[in-house]
Design a protein around this motif. Structure first.
Motif, mmCIF file in Angstrom:
data_model
loop_
_atom_site.group_PDB
_atom_site.id
_atom_site.type_symbol
_atom_site.label_atom_id
_atom_site.label_comp_id
_atom_site.label_asym_id
_atom_site.label_seq_id
_atom_site.Cartn_x
_atom_site.Cartn_y
_atom_site.Cartn_z
ATOM 1 N N HIS B 89 35.202 44.214 47.041
ATOM 2 C CA HIS B 89 36.457 43.484 47.248
ATOM 3 C C HIS B 89 36.198 42.141 47.936
ATOM 4 O O HIS B 89 36.688 41.100 47.488
ATOM 5 C CB HIS B 89 37.407 44.342 48.098
ATOM 6 N N ASN B 91 33.444 40.409 48.152
ATOM 7 C CA ASN B 91 32.673 39.480 47.319
ATOM 8 C C ASN B 91 33.533 38.850 46.214
ATOM 9 O O ASN B 91 33.368 37.670 45.909
ATOM 10 C CB ASN B 91 31.461 40.188 46.714
ATOM 11 N N ILE B 92 34.437 39.629 45.646
ATOM 12 C CA ILE B 92 35.318 39.060 44.617
ATOM 13 C C ILE B 92 36.262 38.049 45.247
ATOM 14 O O ILE B 92 36.486 36.956 44.707
ATOM 15 C CB ILE B 92 36.111 40.183 43.898
ATOM 16 N N LYS B 93 36.787 38.403 46.403
ATOM 17 C CA LYS B 93 37.702 37.487 47.102
ATOM 18 C C LYS B 93 36.988 36.160 47.385
ATOM 19 O O LYS B 93 37.524 35.086 47.146
ATOM 20 C CB LYS B 93 38.160 38.155 48.398
ATOM 21 N N LEU B 96 36.540 34.211 44.088
ATOM 22 C CA LEU B 96 37.772 33.591 43.601
ATOM 23 C C LEU B 96 38.174 32.417 44.493
ATOM 24 O O LEU B 96 38.607 31.371 43.999
ATOM 25 C CB LEU B 96 38.895 34.638 43.507
ATOM 26 N N THR B 112 42.450 39.621 36.814
ATOM 27 C CA THR B 112 41.090 39.088 36.946
ATOM 28 C C THR B 112 40.351 39.819 38.066
ATOM 29 O O THR B 112 39.195 40.219 37.912
ATOM 30 C CB THR B 112 41.154 37.573 37.238
ATOM 31 N N TYR B 113 41.069 40.010 39.176
ATOM 32 C CA TYR B 113 40.488 40.743 40.307
ATOM 33 C C TYR B 113 40.109 42.169 39.879
ATOM 34 O O TYR B 113 39.002 42.647 40.163
ATOM 35 C CB TYR B 113 41.506 40.755 41.456
ATOM 36 N N LEU B 116 37.030 42.324 37.674
ATOM 37 C CA LEU B 116 35.784 42.148 38.446
ATOM 38 C C LEU B 116 35.490 43.360 39.338
ATOM 39 O O LEU B 116 34.329 43.669 39.589
ATOM 40 C CB LEU B 116 35.858 40.864 39.285
ATOM 41 N N MET B 117 36.534 44.052 39.784
ATOM 42 C CA MET B 117 36.301 45.289 40.542
ATOM 43 C C MET B 117 35.628 46.315 39.631
ATOM 44 O O MET B 117 34.797 47.100 40.074
ATOM 45 C CB MET B 117 37.618 45.882 41.073
ATOM 46 N N PRO B 120 31.638 44.488 38.595
ATOM 47 C CA PRO B 120 31.205 43.548 39.644
ATOM 48 C C PRO B 120 29.942 42.774 39.284
ATOM 49 O O PRO B 120 29.706 41.701 39.829
ATOM 50 C CB PRO B 120 30.982 44.445 40.872
ATOM 51 N N MET B 123 30.166 39.033 38.402
ATOM 52 C CA MET B 123 30.455 37.967 39.365
ATOM 53 C C MET B 123 29.465 36.817 39.252
ATOM 54 O O MET B 123 29.843 35.657 39.274
ATOM 55 C CB MET B 123 30.444 38.523 40.794
#
Lengths: 245, 202
Positions: B89, B91-93, B96, B112-113, B116-117, B120, B123
């Motif tokens: 979470h 790393n995605i945040k 983005l 999109t989130y 990617l979850m 992953p 990314m």
């Protein structure tokens, strides 16, 4: 007694082991590890991670950039994965949280498999980290009605906040372990107020827990995490999570 | 390639902003605070750079420099509050936020989130493909979103490049960028495509 929720707010749970620098490591380990976990984690992927480690020293800064390969092993539905990097083992599980009883076997499998392929000489750090996403009914929700951990704003200050951050670190087990708690707003696409409550319980003293005490430590950490989570919220928020007892 | 700043604590951004608020910054500089730190605009370079052939010795830093003092405060704060960088979470945040700070639009943020979850490992593909697109298609406005095939359940990430004008060379330039990031997709379960929808930038 641990409360059960029908709509738990857990977005992600992470269990992380960082091994001491004297633990031998080589590039063959992810492959050997995979042979032991592939029944549970059959999908293997990899990514490159560039770590930038920044340290302040009196006259300057030191920052080190290191590129490492991270190998990821997923369960079939991809909601739980193991990450392996140099002297690093991480087990992540994402929403819906499979409960502690469901998450623990994955941790156990990964940790025991790692020990079969690496002579783990010690634990530099170990942690259990929960990220909760909490949606309140409106953007104007009053935090104190839902939380017992929130930023206090005195009457002489503006009562309307456009952003905030609330964090604390607590010591446990005679300072062997620490727990960081943080509450921050998250970006919301809806009319609801969305908050992220992170609780991270970790071993603060390297090598203070031996490799054969890991599971006892994890149980203790999990118990503390529940206490802290329950200590952060009010019954009104428990109703939103649909507490069953 | 994913970049993990070990002392980074992106959720503490309001405090980080307050320590960096006095720094002169040009209008054109839309890079994130950590990108600027990483790319060394304040005159210090990595003191140790593993696996990078272009390693340079660090530039000297002065302890009486306001920026340096503020950076020490920042690093001290971040060290104190750095939590695990291994959260998917987080790393995605971070990714983005970094894309948005580079001017990339994120369509369907939640989808999109969630993509990617689930994938992953995509990314670093996104990060590098965006970087290549920005370098090779400077006139394009970029928008990242999830494409859902209307005929089946297949979905993948798509990066739309939108140009003020389209001509015969447009698709050729997009294809040349695709060729650069395509090797990164090898062995990945997720999928990513750079293309255009021939719409004007918004």
């Amino acid at each position: 007694m641990e409360r059960k929720y029908k709509n738990p707010p857990i977005l992600e749970a992470i269990c992380e082991f960082r091994l001491t620098p004297d633990t031998p490591w080589d590039l063959a380990i992810p492959g050997l590890f995979y042979e032991r976990v592939k029944d549970n984690f059959p999908h293997r992927e990899q990514r490159m991670v560039q770590e930038i480690v920044v340290r302040g020293i009196p006259q300057s800064f030191q920052h080190r950039v290191q590129t490492t390969e991270r190998v990821l092993f997923f369960v079939p539905d991809r909601r739980t994965l193991v990450q392996i990097g140099p002297r690093l083992l991480v087990i992540n599980t994402t929403k819906p949280y499979p409960t502690w009883e469901g998450f623990k076997p994955y941790i156990k499998k990964a940790w025991e498999s790692l020990q079969q392929v690496v002579e783990v000489r010690g634990l530099e750090q170990m942690g259990l980290h929960y990220i909760n996403q909490i949606e309140l009914p409106s953007q104007e929700a009053n935090l104190e009605e839902y939380f017992e951990f929130y930023p206090f704003v005195g009457k002489r200050l503006p009562q309307r906040m456009v952003g905030f951050i609330s964090g604390a670190e607590f010591a446990y087990a005679e300072n062997r372990d620490h727990c960081r708690v943080q509450l921050v707003p998250a970006i919301s696409e809806s009319s609801q107020m969305v908050l992220i409550l992170e609780i991270h319980y970790f071993l603060a003293r390297p090598r203070a827990v031996s490799t054969n005490e890991v599971f006892a430590w994890l149980e203790e950490a999990h118990g503390r995490l529940i206490e802290i989570f329950e200590g952060c919220i009010t019954d009104r928020l428990r109703q939103i999570f649909d507490v069953t007892f | 390639m994913a970049v993990v700043a070990k002392v980074e604590r992106s959720s503490w951004d309001p405090w980080i902003s307050s320590t960096s608020a006095e720094y002169p910054r040009t209008q054109a500089d839309k890079s994130s605070r950590w990108q600027r730190l990483i790319t060394s605009p304040w005159g210090f370079a990595p003191t140790e750079k593993t696996g990078q052939p272009d390693f340079q010795e660090p530039a000297p830093a002065r302890a009486d420099d306001l920026e340096m003092i503020s950076l020490h405060l920042l690093v001290s704060l971040c060290e104190k509050w750095s939590l695990s960088s291994e959260s998917i979470h987080a790393n995605i945040k971070r990714l983005l936020e970094s894309l948005v700070s580079q001017g990339v639009r994120i369509g369907q943020l939640r989808k999109t989130y969630e993509y990617l979850m689930r994938f992953p490992e995509m990314m670093d593909v996104v990060e590098q493909a965006v970087s290549l697109a920005r370098d090779h298609l400077p006139a394009a406005q970029l928008q990242l979103e999830v494409y859902q095939d209307p005929e089946n359940e297949d979905e993948h990430l798509v990066l739309y490049a939108r140009f003020p004008r389209y001509d015969a060379a447009t698709m050729e330039s997009i294809r040349s960028v695709r060729a650069l990031y395509r090797p990164l997709l090898s062995g990945k379960s997720g999928w990513f495509l750079l293309t255009t929808d021939f719409r004007p930038p918004e």
